[in-house]
Design a protein around this motif. Structure first.
Motif, mmCIF file in Angstrom:
data_model
loop_
_atom_site.group_PDB
_atom_site.id
_atom_site.type_symbol
_atom_site.label_atom_id
_atom_site.label_comp_id
_atom_site.label_asym_id
_atom_site.label_seq_id
_atom_site.Cartn_x
_atom_site.Cartn_y
_atom_site.Cartn_z
ATOM 1 N N ILE A 63 32.484 -35.829 -9.366
ATOM 2 C CA ILE A 63 31.199 -35.798 -10.055
ATOM 3 C C ILE A 63 30.113 -36.431 -9.181
ATOM 4 O O ILE A 63 29.007 -35.904 -9.044
ATOM 5 N N GLU A 64 30.464 -37.581 -8.564
ATOM 6 C CA GLU A 64 29.505 -38.260 -7.685
ATOM 7 C C GLU A 64 29.163 -37.395 -6.473
ATOM 8 O O GLU A 64 28.008 -37.315 -6.061
ATOM 9 N N GLU A 65 30.191 -36.709 -5.951
ATOM 10 C CA GLU A 65 29.971 -35.822 -4.798
ATOM 11 C C GLU A 65 29.050 -34.659 -5.173
ATOM 12 O O GLU A 65 28.120 -34.319 -4.441
ATOM 13 N N GLN A 66 29.319 -34.063 -6.362
ATOM 14 C CA GLN A 66 28.481 -32.963 -6.824
ATOM 15 C C GLN A 66 27.057 -33.443 -7.111
ATOM 16 O O GLN A 66 26.073 -32.743 -6.806
ATOM 17 N N ALA A 67 26.932 -34.633 -7.712
ATOM 18 C CA ALA A 67 25.602 -35.178 -8.004
ATOM 19 C C ALA A 67 24.824 -35.428 -6.718
ATOM 20 O O ALA A 67 23.622 -35.151 -6.633
ATOM 21 N N LEU A 68 25.525 -35.943 -5.693
ATOM 22 C CA LEU A 68 24.882 -36.195 -4.405
ATOM 23 C C LEU A 68 24.430 -34.885 -3.764
ATOM 24 O O LEU A 68 23.320 -34.794 -3.223
ATOM 25 N N ALA A 69 25.295 -33.867 -3.853
ATOM 26 C CA ALA A 69 24.949 -32.559 -3.290
ATOM 27 C C ALA A 69 23.753 -31.964 -4.029
ATOM 28 O O ALA A 69 22.837 -31.387 -3.416
ATOM 29 N N LEU A 70 23.747 -32.104 -5.371
ATOM 30 C CA LEU A 70 22.638 -31.587 -6.165
ATOM 31 C C LEU A 70 21.345 -32.329 -5.839
ATOM 32 O O LEU A 70 20.280 -31.716 -5.700
ATOM 33 N N GLU A 71 21.449 -33.659 -5.706
ATOM 34 C CA GLU A 71 20.270 -34.462 -5.359
ATOM 35 C C GLU A 71 19.723 -34.056 -3.997
ATOM 36 O O GLU A 71 18.513 -33.947 -3.806
ATOM 37 N N THR A 72 20.647 -33.821 -3.042
ATOM 38 C CA THR A 72 20.237 -33.387 -1.710
ATOM 39 C C THR A 72 19.536 -32.032 -1.777
ATOM 40 O O THR A 72 18.501 -31.810 -1.128
ATOM 41 N N SER A 73 20.092 -31.114 -2.576
ATOM 42 C CA SER A 73 19.482 -29.785 -2.727
ATOM 43 C C SER A 73 18.089 -29.890 -3.343
ATOM 44 O O SER A 73 17.148 -29.211 -2.916
ATOM 45 N N ILE A 74 17.964 -30.766 -4.359
ATOM 46 C CA ILE A 74 16.669 -30.951 -5.004
ATOM 47 C C ILE A 74 15.651 -31.529 -4.023
ATOM 48 O O ILE A 74 14.499 -31.098 -3.972
ATOM 49 N N MET A 75 16.114 -32.497 -3.213
ATOM 50 C CA MET A 75 15.219 -33.100 -2.216
ATOM 51 C C MET A 75 14.793 -32.060 -1.181
ATOM 52 O O MET A 75 13.627 -32.014 -0.775
ATOM 53 N N ASN A 76 15.746 -31.211 -0.775
ATOM 54 C CA ASN A 76 15.416 -30.155 0.194
ATOM 55 C C ASN A 76 14.418 -29.169 -0.402
ATOM 56 O O ASN A 76 13.462 -28.749 0.252
ATOM 57 N N LEU A 77 14.666 -28.802 -1.671
ATOM 58 C CA LEU A 77 13.764 -27.874 -2.350
ATOM 59 C C LEU A 77 12.385 -28.488 -2.515
ATOM 60 O O LEU A 77 11.364 -27.823 -2.299
#
Length: 336
Positions: A63-77
């Motif tokens: 869950i933490e890994e997915q949240a980090l990936a999602l946060e990274t994607s949001i930051m990139n977007l």
């Protein structure tokens, strides 16, 4: 032969044929078995607990890994959107598109991505491609007439100078030759030989204008046809090549009316001229500036305009008018 003597238990709770020693041995075995089972159960509980704890940690890690990936994607977007917004703002500041056009640009890119269903993220290349299309359209528009709007005052299209205030002539022999070569306006006044420049495309050449004496001047123009007016464009020579910008118009009013007869020098003057708007030409903006009329004015029908300049940018001797364009739309046939 010896006879075995059995000692029968008198304990009513003991089954016949089982001795007390055997009963005690059975009880000890039962206690040991119970204790062993308890130990085994505790070991099973511990094992299950460890497995559950490990599984819980695995789930939390994922869950933490997915949240980090999602946060990274949001930051990139977010970064991409900020980059696109910055690019759009630069295009807006450069005058290539308005804020509304910038929002429409971003919306068109998003719609294109949705239509492709490729899942491809938005990039600056998308903005550059769309911006290039806008630039090409602007260049095409400029090559047509600079602003891409119909000019109903254009001389080659039928527009005519009816009258203007006193022209400005330089002194000396050249000035007198200019006066001698000038014609007469519909009102009988001397028409400046450069009057036609107001209704022709301007190519940014200093001096290719209609110079009028003073800072309170006017020019009247017959349009090519009847229209519902919606804007006027005033053009002056760019500051970068101007010899003197003080002769540029500043504050002005625009009037419009419907002439019933504009031919053979006979003009049926209207009872009332309609004020289309009051504006100010700024030296800080583009040398070609368009001013929109109020919406209620667009309901009126006109075929003649008067541009009354009430002040210029400092010159006390004359005001130069390079080009005037009148925009609008033609009425439906049943209007007449």
């Amino acid at each position: 032969m010896a006879t075995t003597a059995w000692k029968w238990s008198r304990d009513p709770g003991v089954a016949p044929g089982i001795s007390i020693a055997q009963m005690k041995e059975l009880e000890d075995f039962s206690r040991k078995t119970t204790k062993w089972m308890q130990v085994q159960l505790e070991l099973v509980d511990m094992k299950i607990g460890k497995e559950i704890e490990g599984l819980r940690r695995d789930v939390e890690d994922k869950i933490e890994e997915q949240a980090l990936a999602l946060e990274t994607s949001i930051m990139n977007l977010k970064s991409q959107v900020e980059d696109m917004d910055s690019s759009v703002q630069r295009l807006t500041q450069d005058g290539l598109l308005t804020k509304k056009e910038g929002m429409e640009l971003i919306a068109s890119i998003i719609q294109q991505r949705a239509a492709e269903e490729s899942g491809k993220s938005l990039t600056l290349d998308d903005v550059r491609i769309a911006a290039r299309q806008i630039v090409e359209a602007e260049l095409e528009k400029h090559s047509a007439d600079g602003i891409g709007r119909v000019d109903y005052a254009l001389g080659s299209g039928g527009g005519k100078i009816i009258e203007h205030s006193e022209g400005f002539f330089t002194g000396g022999r050249a000035g007198w030759l200019s006066i001698l070569g000038a014609g007469l306006s519909a009102g009988g006044a001397v028409r400046h030989p450069m009057a036609h420049k107001v209704l022709e495309p301007s190519y940014g050449e200093p001096g290719q204008c209609l110079p009028l004496k003073g800072s309170n001047v006017f020019v009247e123009i017959a349009l090519r046809t009847h229209i519902h007016p919606d804007a006027i464009t005033i053009e002056h020579v760019p500051k970068s090549v101007a010899y003197d910008v003080t002769s540029a118009p500043k504050d002005f009013r625009v009037f419009g009316w419907l002439e019933r007869s504009i031919q053979a020098g006979t003009i049926a003057r209207p009872v009332k001229k309609l004020l289309l708007g009051e504006f100010s030409y700024s030296l800080d903006g583009s040398n070609i500036q368009t001013f929109s009329f109020p919406e209620e004015v667009s309901r009126e029908l006109i075929n003649t305009v008067r541009i009354h300049i009430t002040s210029n940018h400092g010159s006390s001797s004359h005001t130069c008018l390079y080009r005037v364009r009148v925009h609008g739309f033609e009425p439906s046939p049943q209007h007449f």
